[in-house]
Design a protein around this motif. Structure first.
Motif, PDB file in Angstrom:
ATOM      1  N   THR A  13      -7.718   1.444   2.654  1.00 19.52           N
ATOM      2  CA  THR A  13      -7.961   0.902   3.946  1.00 19.52           C
ATOM      3  C   THR A  13      -7.674  -0.296   4.741  1.00 19.52           C
ATOM      4  O   THR A  13      -8.266  -0.672   2.909  1.00 19.52           O
ATOM      5  CB  THR A  13      -8.928   1.812   4.271  1.00 19.52           C
ATOM      6  N   ARG A  14      -7.253  -0.784   4.789  1.00 19.31           N
ATOM      7  CA  ARG A  14      -7.691  -1.527   5.967  1.00 19.31           C
ATOM      8  C   ARG A  14      -7.980  -2.130   6.582  1.00 19.31           C
ATOM      9  O   ARG A  14      -7.286  -1.109   8.099  1.00 19.31           O
ATOM     10  CB  ARG A  14      -6.375  -2.818   5.152  1.00 19.31           C
ATOM     11  N   ARG A  15      -8.841  -3.157   7.711  1.00 20.52           N
ATOM     12  CA  ARG A  15      -9.187  -3.297   9.031  1.00 20.52           C
ATOM     13  C   ARG A  15      -8.231  -3.563  10.103  1.00 20.52           C
ATOM     14  O   ARG A  15      -7.639  -3.471  10.914  1.00 20.52           O
ATOM     15  CB  ARG A  15     -10.620  -3.694   9.562  1.00 20.52           C
ATOM     16  N   ARG A  16      -7.335  -4.880   9.618  1.00 16.21           N
ATOM     17  CA  ARG A  16      -6.111  -5.585  10.391  1.00 16.21           C
ATOM     18  C   ARG A  16      -4.615  -4.561   9.893  1.00 16.21           C
ATOM     19  O   ARG A  16      -4.711  -4.467   8.830  1.00 16.21           O
ATOM     20  CB  ARG A  16      -5.951  -6.650  10.085  1.00 16.21           C
ATOM     21  N   CYS A  17      -4.196  -4.393  11.232  1.00 14.83           N
ATOM     22  CA  CYS A  17      -2.765  -4.043  10.553  1.00 14.83           C
ATOM     23  C   CYS A  17      -2.090  -4.815   9.863  1.00 14.83           C
ATOM     24  O   CYS A  17      -2.025  -5.858   9.889  1.00 14.83           O
ATOM     25  CB  CYS A  17      -2.226  -4.073  12.138  1.00 14.83           C
ATOM     26  N   ALA A  18      -1.244  -4.552   8.936  1.00 10.47           N
ATOM     27  CA  ALA A  18       0.024  -5.150   8.167  1.00 10.47           C
ATOM     28  C   ALA A  18       1.457  -5.549   8.996  1.00 10.47           C
ATOM     29  O   ALA A  18       1.060  -4.202   9.160  1.00 10.47           O
ATOM     30  CB  ALA A  18      -0.335  -4.247   6.862  1.00 10.47           C
ATOM     31  N   PHE A  19       1.928  -5.902   8.450  1.00 11.24           N
ATOM     32  CA  PHE A  19       3.241  -6.073   8.590  1.00 11.24           C
ATOM     33  C   PHE A  19       4.552  -5.061   7.655  1.00 11.24           C
ATOM     34  O   PHE A  19       3.550  -5.598   6.900  1.00 11.24           O
ATOM     35  CB  PHE A  19       3.348  -7.687   8.891  1.00 11.24           C
ATOM     36  N   PRO A  20       4.809  -5.228   7.970  1.00 15.06           N
ATOM     37  CA  PRO A  20       5.257  -4.608   9.643  1.00 15.06           C
ATOM     38  C   PRO A  20       5.190  -2.971  10.016  1.00 15.06           C
ATOM     39  O   PRO A  20       5.617  -2.660  10.814  1.00 15.06           O
ATOM     40  CB  PRO A  20       7.192  -4.804   9.584  1.00 15.06           C
ATOM     41  N   GLY A  21       3.713  -2.780   9.448  1.00 15.93           N
ATOM     42  CA  GLY A  21       3.717  -0.944   9.471  1.00 15.93           C
ATOM     43  C   GLY A  21       3.032  -0.550   8.528  1.00 15.93           C
ATOM     44  O   GLY A  21       4.402  -0.632   7.255  1.00 15.93           O
ATOM     45  N   GLY A  22       3.222   0.926   7.962  1.00  6.07           N
ATOM     46  CA  GLY A  22       3.292   1.816   7.485  1.00  6.07           C
ATOM     47  C   GLY A  22       2.472   0.583   5.628  1.00  6.07           C
ATOM     48  O   GLY A  22       1.401   0.364   5.914  1.00  6.07           O
ATOM     49  N   ALA A  23       2.416   2.045   4.251  1.00  6.60           N
ATOM     50  CA  ALA A  23       1.815   1.174   3.667  1.00  6.60           C
ATOM     51  C   ALA A  23       1.743  -0.317   3.392  1.00  6.60           C
ATOM     52  O   ALA A  23       2.596  -0.919   3.280  1.00  6.60           O
ATOM     53  CB  ALA A  23       1.834   1.877   2.559  1.00  6.60           C
ATOM     54  N   ALA A  24       0.854  -0.941   3.741  1.00  6.35           N
ATOM     55  CA  ALA A  24       0.747  -2.089   3.237  1.00  6.35           C
ATOM     56  C   ALA A  24       1.717  -2.689   2.116  1.00  6.35           C
ATOM     57  O   ALA A  24       0.883  -2.186   1.232  1.00  6.35           O
ATOM     58  CB  ALA A  24      -0.901  -2.849   2.985  1.00  6.35           C
ATOM     59  N   PRO A  25       1.683  -3.600   2.011  1.00  9.25           N
ATOM     60  CA  PRO A  25       2.545  -4.264   0.499  1.00  9.25           C
ATOM     61  C   PRO A  25       1.498  -3.983  -0.675  1.00  9.25           C
ATOM     62  O   PRO A  25       1.547  -4.592  -1.677  1.00  9.25           O
ATOM     63  CB  PRO A  25       3.444  -5.923   0.841  1.00  9.25           C
ATOM     64  N   GLU A  26       0.071  -5.108  -0.567  1.00  6.32           N
ATOM     65  CA  GLU A  26      -0.881  -4.473  -1.823  1.00  6.32           C
ATOM     66  C   GLU A  26      -1.020  -3.536  -1.691  1.00  6.32           C
ATOM     67  O   GLU A  26      -1.113  -3.480  -3.358  1.00  6.32           O
ATOM     68  CB  GLU A  26      -2.071  -5.673  -0.967  1.00  6.32           C
ATOM     69  N   ASN A  27      -0.360  -2.296  -1.874  1.00  5.64           N
ATOM     70  CA  ASN A  27      -0.677  -1.205  -1.952  1.00  5.64           C
ATOM     71  C   ASN A  27       0.145  -1.092  -3.406  1.00  5.64           C
ATOM     72  O   ASN A  27      -0.306  -0.136  -4.173  1.00  5.64           O
ATOM     73  CB  ASN A  27      -0.168  -0.063  -1.316  1.00  5.64           C
ATOM     74  N   ASN A  28       0.805  -1.823  -2.985  1.00  6.32           N
ATOM     75  CA  ASN A  28       1.953  -2.054  -4.344  1.00  6.32           C
ATOM     76  C   ASN A  28       1.151  -2.668  -5.728  1.00  6.32           C
ATOM     77  O   ASN A  28       1.724  -1.103  -7.010  1.00  6.32           O
ATOM     78  CB  ASN A  28       3.532  -2.086  -4.327  1.00  6.32           C
ATOM     79  N   ARG A  29       1.056  -3.056  -6.181  1.00  5.59           N
ATOM     80  CA  ARG A  29       0.371  -3.688  -6.735  1.00  5.59           C
ATOM     81  C   ARG A  29      -0.809  -3.199  -7.249  1.00  5.59           C
ATOM     82  O   ARG A  29      -1.681  -2.984  -8.354  1.00  5.59           O
ATOM     83  CB  ARG A  29      -0.200  -5.556  -6.834  1.00  5.59           C
ATOM     84  N   LEU A  30      -1.874  -2.529  -6.382  1.00  2.00           N
ATOM     85  CA  LEU A  30      -3.209  -2.120  -6.817  1.00  2.00           C
ATOM     86  C   LEU A  30      -2.671  -0.562  -6.870  1.00  2.00           C
ATOM     87  O   LEU A  30      -4.054   0.375  -7.886  1.00  2.00           O
ATOM     88  CB  LEU A  30      -3.431  -1.545  -5.049  1.00  2.00           C
ATOM     89  N   ALA A  31      -1.926  -0.045  -6.269  1.00  2.00           N
ATOM     90  CA  ALA A  31      -1.668   1.496  -6.856  1.00  2.00           C
ATOM     91  C   ALA A  31      -1.332   1.475  -8.084  1.00  2.00           C
ATOM     92  O   ALA A  31      -1.070   1.960  -8.755  1.00  2.00           O
ATOM     93  CB  ALA A  31      -0.731   2.444  -5.702  1.00  2.00           C
ATOM     94  N   ALA A  32      -0.461   0.684  -8.725  1.00  2.00           N
ATOM     95  CA  ALA A  32       0.088   0.249 -10.280  1.00  2.00           C
ATOM     96  C   ALA A  32      -0.582  -0.089 -11.340  1.00  2.00           C
ATOM     97  O   ALA A  32      -0.557   0.449 -12.162  1.00  2.00           O
ATOM     98  CB  ALA A  32       1.367  -0.843 -10.005  1.00  2.00           C
TER      99      ALA A  32
END
Length: 383
Positions: free
Chosen positions: A355-374
């Motif tokens: 989760t994150r509080r500030r909405c990410a651009f452009p919507g959907g899974a925020a880009p950081e999920n790529n590195r965190l989930a990996a």
């Protein structure tokens, strides 16, 4: 000023903490978010950062709500209460209007119904009320011939499948979810936030696009009556502001099954852990064959609403296909417009929530999920 990272990781998952810390260090000073993961029903990552936040902070999770909603549908299919290849009109006769009589529940779950919104749009009160949306959509003429194409039913899919649940069980989808899923596992993932917990809710914040991002937005054709505008309720005189929907008390209180969920990362990951794994001595909610059926690709290619390549299983995003290709085939999950992500990879036993509080651009899974989930996935496989 570097943000402090709170929480714990299990042995073997230290690299996940390092990855999370490295990401947070590069963010704005007001970053706030949570990361949680289970492997085979055991919590292995439980981290958070942000002033005033803790592990119990609750955030609007937007379309990640669809994952909770369609876990309910999967349970009812598993038990024989619902049949995927029955026409929706079998359960809900009024839905047959305007050429929708042959549409099956399977096709509805795969975003193939063609009723992505209402001609005149919805009020905020209707967006918060699944029954109101269902009543409007029963008589709506589809925007494409049902079953022939697909497009993301962003604000209505949970109301449509929820009405099928209500007709088949006599109970709302939210009531079934509370009784069968949330309460037994004590999940911090609510479809209808009790007023007693409202003080734990963290107001969603906008993220202003950079000049480069604004140029990308401006370059997109966004007429007021496109399928995209209709699906996201941007076409009425008072359009819906998707980013601030969770901040509306009526949305949090009623928990519409498309976008109204409120959760922590623990709640997101816990939901998917309960779906595929034994948790605290409780058997998985879903059998292997049910997970395989709902995770199987049913719609893949050009999404008429998103105007991009997308892939869906039944009610879930095909997360391994479109978001995180390193995940196992048949991964079920759903992201949310604010940047959150949640999924279960049955092949590795991994359940993930962010989760994150500030909405990410452009919507959907925020880009950081790529590195965190990996990072979480690598550690899970190493075990």
């Amino acid at each position: 000023m570097t943000q402090e990272i709170h929480g714990t990781v299990a042995d073997g998952f230290e690299a996940v903490r390092e990855e999370f810390a490295a990401f947070v260090a590069g963010e704005r000073s007001d970053y706030e978010g949570q990361l949680c993961a289970y492997v085979h029903g055991r919590k292995v990552v439980d981290l958070w950062a942000g002033e005033g936040a803790d592990a119990g902070s609750l955030y609007g999770v937007y379309s990640a709500t669809k994952g909770a909603a369609h876990l309910v549908v999967a349970l009812l299919v598993q038990e024989g209460t619902l049949e995927l290849d029955r026409e929706v009109a079998y359960y809900w006769p009024q839905f047959a209007a305007e050429g929708k009589d042959a549409l099956t529940l399977r096709e509805l779950l795969a975003h193939r119904a063609g009723v992505v919104g209402a001609d005149g749009g919805f009020t905020l009160e209707e967006v918060a009320d699944d029954r109101a949306i269902a009543e409007r959509m029963a008589g709506q003429r589809p925007f494409w011939r049902p079953g022939t194409a697909f497009g993301y039913h962003a604000l209505v899919i949970g109301a449509l499948t929820g009405e099928v649940v209500r007709r088949a069980t006599g109970r709302t989808l939210q009531e079934v979810y509370e009784e069968r899923v949330r309460a037994p596992f004590a999940l911090d993932f609510h479809l209808g936030l009790p007023s007693a917990l409202d003080d734990r809710f963290r107001t969603a914040r906008r993220m202003a696009p950079t000049p480069e991002q604004r140029a990308l937005i401006d370059a997109q054709p966004t007429g007021p009556h496109t399928l995209t505008a209709i699906a996201f309720n941007r076409h009425p005189a008072r359009p819906t502001d998707l980013e601030t929907l969770p901040n509306e008390p009526v949305v949090r209180a009623q928990g519409p099954a498309s976008v109204g969920g409120v959760a922590s990362a623990r709640g997101l990951a816990g939901l998917y852990a309960a779906a595929i794994s034994e948790v605290d001595g409780r058997a998985p909610l879903l059998k292997r064959e049910t997970v395989a059926e709902f995770g199987q690709l049913h719609s893949a290619g050009h999404d008429l609403v998103a105007r991009a390549h997308k892939a869906y299983g039944l009610g879930f995003q095909a997360t391994a296909d479109s978001a995180h290709p390193f995940l196992g085939a048949g991964t079920i999950g759903h992201s949310g417009a604010g940047g959150c992500q949640a999924f279960a990879d049955p092949r590795s036993g991994l359940a993930y929530g962010y989760t994150r509080r500030r909405c990410a651009f452009p919507g959907g899974a925020a880009p950081e999920n790529n590195r965190l989930a990996a990072a979480v996935h690598r550690a899970a496989l190493a075990r």
